[in-house]
Each structure stands twice: as C-alpha cells, then as structure tokens.
Design a protein around this motif. Structure first.
Motif, PDB file in Angstrom:
ATOM      1  N   MET A   1      37.208   4.538 -10.500  1.00  0.00           N
ATOM      2  CA  MET A   1      35.948   3.876 -10.304  1.00  0.00           C
ATOM      3  C   MET A   1      36.011   2.413 -10.764  1.00  0.00           C
ATOM      4  SD  MET A   1      32.281   4.722 -11.951  1.00  0.00           S
ATOM      5  CE  MET A   1      31.334   3.366 -12.517  1.00  0.00           C
ATOM      6  N   GLU A   2      36.693   2.154 -11.874  1.00  0.00           N
ATOM      7  CA  GLU A   2      36.750   0.794 -12.403  1.00  0.00           C
ATOM      8  C   GLU A   2      37.361  -0.173 -11.393  1.00  0.00           C
ATOM      9  OE1 GLU A   2      37.585  -0.511 -16.671  1.00  0.00           O
ATOM     10  OE2 GLU A   2      39.559  -0.656 -15.699  1.00  0.00           O
ATOM     11  N   LYS A   3      38.490   0.211 -10.838  1.00  0.00           N
ATOM     12  CA  LYS A   3      39.159  -0.649  -9.871  1.00  0.00           C
ATOM     13  C   LYS A   3      38.251  -0.930  -8.679  1.00  0.00           C
ATOM     14  CE  LYS A   3      43.315  -0.872  -7.035  1.00  0.00           C
ATOM     15  NZ  LYS A   3      44.473  -0.148  -6.544  1.00  0.00           N
ATOM     16  N   ASP A   4      37.553   0.085  -8.199  1.00  0.00           N
ATOM     17  CA  ASP A   4      36.658  -0.076  -7.058  1.00  0.00           C
ATOM     18  C   ASP A   4      35.477  -0.984  -7.391  1.00  0.00           C
ATOM     19  OD1 ASP A   4      38.239   1.592  -5.499  1.00  0.00           O
ATOM     20  OD2 ASP A   4      37.048   3.374  -5.937  1.00  0.00           O
ATOM     21  N   LEU A   5      34.899  -0.810  -8.561  1.00  0.00           N
ATOM     22  CA  LEU A   5      33.752  -1.634  -8.946  1.00  0.00           C
ATOM     23  C   LEU A   5      34.159  -3.096  -9.097  1.00  0.00           C
ATOM     24  CD1 LEU A   5      30.803  -1.990  -9.658  1.00  0.00           C
ATOM     25  CD2 LEU A   5      31.321  -1.212 -11.978  1.00  0.00           C
ATOM     26  N   PHE A   6      35.267  -3.345  -9.760  1.00  0.00           N
ATOM     27  CA  PHE A   6      35.725  -4.727  -9.910  1.00  0.00           C
ATOM     28  C   PHE A   6      36.085  -5.349  -8.555  1.00  0.00           C
ATOM     29  CE2 PHE A   6      37.027  -3.849 -14.549  1.00  0.00           C
ATOM     30  CZ  PHE A   6      35.788  -4.273 -15.004  1.00  0.00           C
ATOM     31  N   HIS A   7      36.670  -4.544  -7.668  1.00  0.00           N
ATOM     32  CA  HIS A   7      36.969  -5.028  -6.321  1.00  0.00           C
ATOM     33  C   HIS A   7      35.677  -5.417  -5.599  1.00  0.00           C
ATOM     34  CE1 HIS A   7      38.802  -5.369  -2.359  1.00  0.00           C
ATOM     35  NE2 HIS A   7      37.829  -4.596  -1.909  1.00  0.00           N
ATOM     36  N   THR A   8      34.644  -4.615  -5.734  1.00  0.00           N
ATOM     37  CA  THR A   8      33.367  -4.911  -5.080  1.00  0.00           C
ATOM     38  C   THR A   8      32.733  -6.159  -5.665  1.00  0.00           C
ATOM     39  OG1 THR A   8      33.066  -2.562  -4.610  1.00  0.00           O
ATOM     40  CG2 THR A   8      31.113  -3.961  -4.428  1.00  0.00           C
ATOM     41  N   ILE A   9      32.823  -6.338  -6.970  1.00  0.00           N
ATOM     42  CA  ILE A   9      32.290  -7.553  -7.604  1.00  0.00           C
ATOM     43  C   ILE A   9      32.988  -8.787  -7.039  1.00  0.00           C
ATOM     44  CG2 ILE A   9      32.234  -8.847  -9.781  1.00  0.00           C
ATOM     45  CD1 ILE A   9      31.643  -6.118 -11.165  1.00  0.00           C
ATOM     46  N   VAL A  10      34.306  -8.731  -6.928  1.00  0.00           N
ATOM     47  CA  VAL A  10      35.071  -9.858  -6.384  1.00  0.00           C
ATOM     48  C   VAL A  10      34.703 -10.097  -4.914  1.00  0.00           C
ATOM     49  CG1 VAL A  10      37.410 -10.642  -5.768  1.00  0.00           C
ATOM     50  CG2 VAL A  10      36.957  -9.659  -8.032  1.00  0.00           C
ATOM     51  N   THR A  11      34.549  -9.035  -4.150  1.00  0.00           N
ATOM     52  CA  THR A  11      34.207  -9.150  -2.730  1.00  0.00           C
ATOM     53  C   THR A  11      32.823  -9.761  -2.542  1.00  0.00           C
ATOM     54  OG1 THR A  11      35.606  -7.257  -2.181  1.00  0.00           O
ATOM     55  CG2 THR A  11      33.912  -7.857  -0.573  1.00  0.00           C
ATOM     56  N   VAL A  12      31.840  -9.232  -3.241  1.00  0.00           N
ATOM     57  CA  VAL A  12      30.471  -9.751  -3.115  1.00  0.00           C
ATOM     58  C   VAL A  12      30.415 -11.200  -3.584  1.00  0.00           C
ATOM     59  CG1 VAL A  12      28.089  -9.514  -3.963  1.00  0.00           C
ATOM     60  CG2 VAL A  12      29.374  -7.491  -3.225  1.00  0.00           C
ATOM     61  N   ARG A  13      31.075 -11.494  -4.695  1.00  0.00           N
ATOM     62  CA  ARG A  13      31.074 -12.873  -5.185  1.00  0.00           C
ATOM     63  C   ARG A  13      31.777 -13.795  -4.196  1.00  0.00           C
ATOM     64  NH1 ARG A  13      29.711 -14.931 -10.021  1.00  0.00           N
ATOM     65  NH2 ARG A  13      28.041 -13.405  -9.687  1.00  0.00           N
ATOM     66  N   GLY A  14      32.804 -13.303  -3.522  1.00  0.00           N
ATOM     67  CA  GLY A  14      33.464 -14.096  -2.489  1.00  0.00           C
ATOM     68  C   GLY A  14      32.501 -14.446  -1.364  1.00  0.00           C
ATOM     69  N   LEU A  15      31.640 -13.504  -0.987  1.00  0.00           N
ATOM     70  CA  LEU A  15      30.626 -13.783   0.031  1.00  0.00           C
ATOM     71  C   LEU A  15      29.661 -14.857  -0.453  1.00  0.00           C
ATOM     72  CD1 LEU A  15      29.807 -10.106   1.092  1.00  0.00           C
ATOM     73  CD2 LEU A  15      31.102 -11.797   2.416  1.00  0.00           C
ATOM     74  N   THR A  16      29.275 -14.763  -1.722  1.00  0.00           N
ATOM     75  CA  THR A  16      28.367 -15.750  -2.310  1.00  0.00           C
ATOM     76  C   THR A  16      29.008 -17.130  -2.325  1.00  0.00           C
ATOM     77  OG1 THR A  16      27.340 -14.028  -3.671  1.00  0.00           O
ATOM     78  CG2 THR A  16      27.019 -16.306  -4.379  1.00  0.00           C
ATOM     79  N   GLU A  17      30.243 -17.200  -2.779  1.00  0.00           N
ATOM     80  CA  GLU A  17      30.953 -18.482  -2.844  1.00  0.00           C
ATOM     81  C   GLU A  17      31.166 -19.067  -1.448  1.00  0.00           C
ATOM     82  OE1 GLU A  17      34.238 -18.599  -5.969  1.00  0.00           O
ATOM     83  OE2 GLU A  17      33.794 -16.458  -5.790  1.00  0.00           O
ATOM     84  N   ASN A  18      31.493 -18.232  -0.484  1.00  0.00           N
ATOM     85  CA  ASN A  18      31.682 -18.688   0.885  1.00  0.00           C
ATOM     86  C   ASN A  18      30.377 -19.269   1.435  1.00  0.00           C
ATOM     87  OD1 ASN A  18      33.293 -18.982   3.296  1.00  0.00           O
ATOM     88  ND2 ASN A  18      32.102 -17.301   4.159  1.00  0.00           N
ATOM     89  N   LEU A  19      29.265 -18.610   1.179  1.00  0.00           N
ATOM     90  CA  LEU A  19      27.962 -19.104   1.613  1.00  0.00           C
ATOM     91  C   LEU A  19      27.658 -20.449   0.955  1.00  0.00           C
ATOM     92  CD1 LEU A  19      25.333 -18.647   3.201  1.00  0.00           C
ATOM     93  CD2 LEU A  19      24.509 -17.297   1.244  1.00  0.00           C
ATOM     94  N   LEU A  20      27.922 -20.552  -0.331  1.00  0.00           N
ATOM     95  CA  LEU A  20      27.684 -21.808  -1.048  1.00  0.00           C
ATOM     96  C   LEU A  20      28.487 -22.946  -0.424  1.00  0.00           C
ATOM     97  CD1 LEU A  20      26.619 -22.690  -4.306  1.00  0.00           C
ATOM     98  CD2 LEU A  20      29.024 -23.215  -4.171  1.00  0.00           C
ATOM     99  N   ASN A  21      29.721 -22.673  -0.041  1.00  0.00           N
ATOM    100  CA  ASN A  21      30.590 -23.691   0.565  1.00  0.00           C
ATOM    101  C   ASN A  21      30.102 -24.147   1.936  1.00  0.00           C
ATOM    102  OD1 ASN A  21      32.372 -23.746  -1.606  1.00  0.00           O
ATOM    103  ND2 ASN A  21      33.662 -22.142  -0.746  1.00  0.00           N
ATOM    104  N   GLN A  22      29.306 -23.327   2.610  1.00  0.00           N
ATOM    105  CA  GLN A  22      28.854 -23.641   3.964  1.00  0.00           C
ATOM    106  C   GLN A  22      27.517 -24.384   4.009  1.00  0.00           C
ATOM    107  OE1 GLN A  22      28.764 -20.099   6.378  1.00  0.00           O
ATOM    108  NE2 GLN A  22      30.786 -19.468   5.688  1.00  0.00           N
ATOM    109  N   ILE A  23      26.796 -24.430   2.920  1.00  0.00           N
ATOM    110  CA  ILE A  23      25.451 -25.001   2.935  1.00  0.00           C
ATOM    111  C   ILE A  23      25.505 -26.490   2.610  1.00  0.00           C
ATOM    112  CG2 ILE A  23      23.196 -24.949   1.817  1.00  0.00           C
ATOM    113  CD1 ILE A  23      23.450 -21.955   1.668  1.00  0.00           C
ATOM    114  N   PRO A  24      24.903 -27.308   3.471  1.00  0.00           N
ATOM    115  CA  PRO A  24      24.899 -28.751   3.213  1.00  0.00           C
ATOM    116  C   PRO A  24      24.040 -29.103   1.988  1.00  0.00           C
ATOM    117  CG  PRO A  24      23.927 -28.237   5.377  1.00  0.00           C
ATOM    118  CD  PRO A  24      24.264 -26.959   4.726  1.00  0.00           C
TER     119      PRO A  24
END
Length: 158
Positions: A1-24
């Motif tokens: 479970m730990e590995k999966d949860l940390f993977h999901t945190i990294v994945t979701v945060r990657g989506l957040t960071e990607n969105l931040l990079n796209q906004i003027p």
C-alpha cells in the motif's frame, strides 16, 4: 500500500505541476465572478493543506515558508494580499520539493496514529498518516478542477 500511495501522490502532484506550467502568469491573479479565490491562491493552498495534512496533523513542523500559511491557508483571501505574495516560481518550488519530502519523512509511518483525531467536518475524521495523505489527494484534485474552471472562465471573457 505504501508504494502505491506514494506513487499516487507523485502522479497527482505531477498533474498539478504540469497545470501550473501551462497557465500564463497574467491570469493567475484574476478572481472571476462566482469565485472567492484566484489561480495563484489555489496552487498555494494545495501546498499548505498538503503540508498540514502530512505533517501538522502529526504534530511536526511545517516545511514550507511561513508566508505560505499567511497567504494560502483555509479562510485566507487574495483580497487581503499585499505586494509580497509568493511568486509562481516559489509556489512551484514548494510543490515540487514537498512530494519527495513527504516520501522521505513518512516512509514506514503510514499506519502511525495521529496524536488526536483530525476532524475535517462532521462526516470526515482522520486517525492515521495514510488517511491524511489519502484525503490530501482528494483535496488536491478538487483544487485542480477549480483551477481549470477559473482558467476556462477567464478564457471565455478574453
């Protein structure tokens, strides 16, 4: 479970960071009708609440700049900001660093009980590190969608 949860945190945060990079930058401080906050506030708020859920709930110190809490905690508003609000680069740095710090500091601690139950509202009570991190993913997803909605509304008006 730990590995999966940390993977999901990294994945979701990657989506957040990607969105931040796209906004003027020129639209991040606009508060459209029907909204209480702007895009910058939502990104900063994601970092503050993640920090509070991951560390403050355990009684540990926050690992982000103090001014983040001042500007982005629940109940704050861009309407009360001065000119020293954190930049998008500052917010991006905190978001990026936070995901690895969560993994390194909380590895092996997911089943650890919080010093006291964290009540989000009358329906949600969190008692372990894993529960706070899982809830933080829900919270981050809600704010990602809010950011996208604000962005869409601004584009319609421009």
């Amino acid at each position: 479970m730990e590995k999966d949860l940390f993977h999901t945190i990294v994945t979701v945060r990657g989506l957040t960071e990607n969105l931040l990079n796209q906004i003027p930058e020129q639209i991040v401080d606009i508060i459209p009708d029907g909204f209480n906050n702007n895009i910058r506030w939502n990104f900063g708020h994601i970092a503050v609440i993640q920090e509070k859920l991951a560390f403050e709930a355990l009684g540990e110190e926050l690992g982000l700049p103090y001014e983040f809490v001042t500007y982005f905690a629940a109940g704050t508003s861009p309407n009360n900001w001065d000119k020293s609000v954190p930049s998008l680069d500052d917010i991006h740095s905190v978001l990026t660093e936070q995901k690895s710090r969560i993994q390194s500091k909380l590895k092996g601690r997911l089943n650890e009980a919080l010093p006291s139950t964290l009540r989000i509202n009358r329906l949600i009570s969190l008692t372990t590190v894993a529960q706070t991190l899982q809830f933080s993913l829900f919270h981050e997803g809600m704010h990602i969608e809010t950011i996208k909605n604000i962005q869409r509304l601004i584009k319609l008006k421009v």
